[in-house]
Motif scaffolding. Structure first.
Motif, PDB file in Angstrom:
ATOM      1  N   THR A   1     -50.366 -10.749 -10.885  1.00 53.41           N
ATOM      2  CA  THR A   1     -49.645  -9.515 -11.228  1.00 53.41           C
ATOM      3  C   THR A   1     -50.085  -9.019 -12.598  1.00 53.41           C
ATOM      4  OG1 THR A   1     -47.724 -10.124  -9.901  1.00 53.41           O
ATOM      5  CG2 THR A   1     -47.370  -8.534 -11.664  1.00 53.41           C
TER       6      THR A   1
ATOM      7  N   LEU B   1     -51.847  -4.328 -11.201  1.00 50.35           N
ATOM      8  CA  LEU B   1     -51.604  -4.639  -9.787  1.00 50.35           C
ATOM      9  C   LEU B   1     -50.298  -5.397  -9.599  1.00 50.35           C
ATOM     10  CD1 LEU B   1     -55.265  -5.466  -8.829  1.00 50.35           C
ATOM     11  CD2 LEU B   1     -53.816  -3.815  -7.634  1.00 50.35           C
TER      12      LEU B   1
ATOM     13  N   ARG C   1     -51.561   4.120 -11.769  1.00 55.33           N
ATOM     14  CA  ARG C   1     -52.154   2.777 -11.860  1.00 55.33           C
ATOM     15  C   ARG C   1     -53.571   2.734 -11.288  1.00 55.33           C
ATOM     16  NH1 ARG C   1     -50.007  -1.207  -8.919  1.00 55.33           N
ATOM     17  NH2 ARG C   1     -49.222   0.181  -7.292  1.00 55.33           N
TER      18      ARG C   1
ATOM     19  N   SER D   1     -56.441  -6.463 -12.716  1.00 51.93           N
ATOM     20  CA  SER D   1     -57.202  -5.286 -12.304  1.00 51.93           C
ATOM     21  C   SER D   1     -58.322  -5.682 -11.357  1.00 51.93           C
ATOM     22  CB  SER D   1     -57.816  -4.593 -13.526  1.00 51.93           C
ATOM     23  OG  SER D   1     -56.830  -4.123 -14.414  1.00 51.93           O
TER      24      SER D   1
ATOM     25  N   VAL E   1     -52.549 -10.033  -4.450  1.00 49.63           N
ATOM     26  CA  VAL E   1     -51.949 -10.070  -5.780  1.00 49.63           C
ATOM     27  C   VAL E   1     -50.792 -11.062  -5.764  1.00 49.63           C
ATOM     28  CG1 VAL E   1     -50.941  -8.726  -7.650  1.00 49.63           C
ATOM     29  CG2 VAL E   1     -52.538  -7.634  -6.043  1.00 49.63           C
TER      30      VAL E   1
ATOM     31  N   ASP F   1     -49.150  -4.536  -3.687  1.00 50.85           N
ATOM     32  CA  ASP F   1     -50.482  -3.946  -3.474  1.00 50.85           C
ATOM     33  C   ASP F   1     -51.340  -4.827  -2.562  1.00 50.85           C
ATOM     34  OD1 ASP F   1     -50.431  -2.977  -6.913  1.00 50.85           O
ATOM     35  OD2 ASP F   1     -50.079  -1.680  -5.175  1.00 50.85           O
TER      36      ASP F   1
ATOM     37  N   MET G   1     -58.239  -0.227  -9.898  1.00 48.61           N
ATOM     38  CA  MET G   1     -56.848  -0.591  -9.697  1.00 48.61           C
ATOM     39  C   MET G   1     -56.374  -1.414 -10.883  1.00 48.61           C
ATOM     40  SD  MET G   1     -56.903  -1.526  -5.637  1.00 48.61           S
ATOM     41  CE  MET G   1     -57.793  -3.055  -5.876  1.00 48.61           C
TER      42      MET G   1
END
Length: 124
Positions: free
Chosen positions: A13, A84, A65, A16, A122, A88, A81
């Motif tokens: 979490t 995250l 984001r 990227s 994620v 996701d 991204m």
């Protein structure tokens, strides 16, 4: 006509990832290109698109984001991204074949060509 995604992986979490989509067999210049994702047990969701004039759209779930971009010289599409979240987690697909980038048009049935997908996971 072929689209090939890459760049997926596993992150924590807040991490990227940058997804890429390479096209071959046709030129992307005049088409809208989009990113979709599909989480287990859920319908495929359109999350972002970019048209030939570089206008973009983001769904509420990723706005602020994720950043979509395209490089016509490389016949490629990207999705940066950031920040995250576990929600996701999904298989991410690039798609094209339409000239329109608009929220009402960002549905699977409006896109003719699809990649095979790349997995993004994620963890919390």
């Amino acid at each position: 006509v072929q689209l090939v995604e890459s760049g997926g992986g596993s992150v924590q979490t807040g991490g990227s990832l940058r997804l890429s989509c390479a096209a071959s067999g046709f030129t992307l210049d005049y088409y809208t290109i989009a990113w979709f994702r599909q989480a287990p047990g859920k319908e495929r969701e359109g999350i972002s698109c970019i048209d030939s004039a570089y206008s973009t759209y983001y769904s509420d779930s990723v706005s602020g984001r994720f950043t979509i971009s395209r490089d016509n010289a490389k016949n490629a599409l990207y999705l940066q991204m950031n920040n995250l979240k576990p929600e996701d987690t999904a298989v991410y697909y690039c798609a094209t074949g339409t000239p329109l980038c608009a929220p009402y048009y960002l549905t699977s049935r409006n896109y003719d060509y699809w990649g095979q997908g790349t997995q993004v996971a994620v963890s919390s």
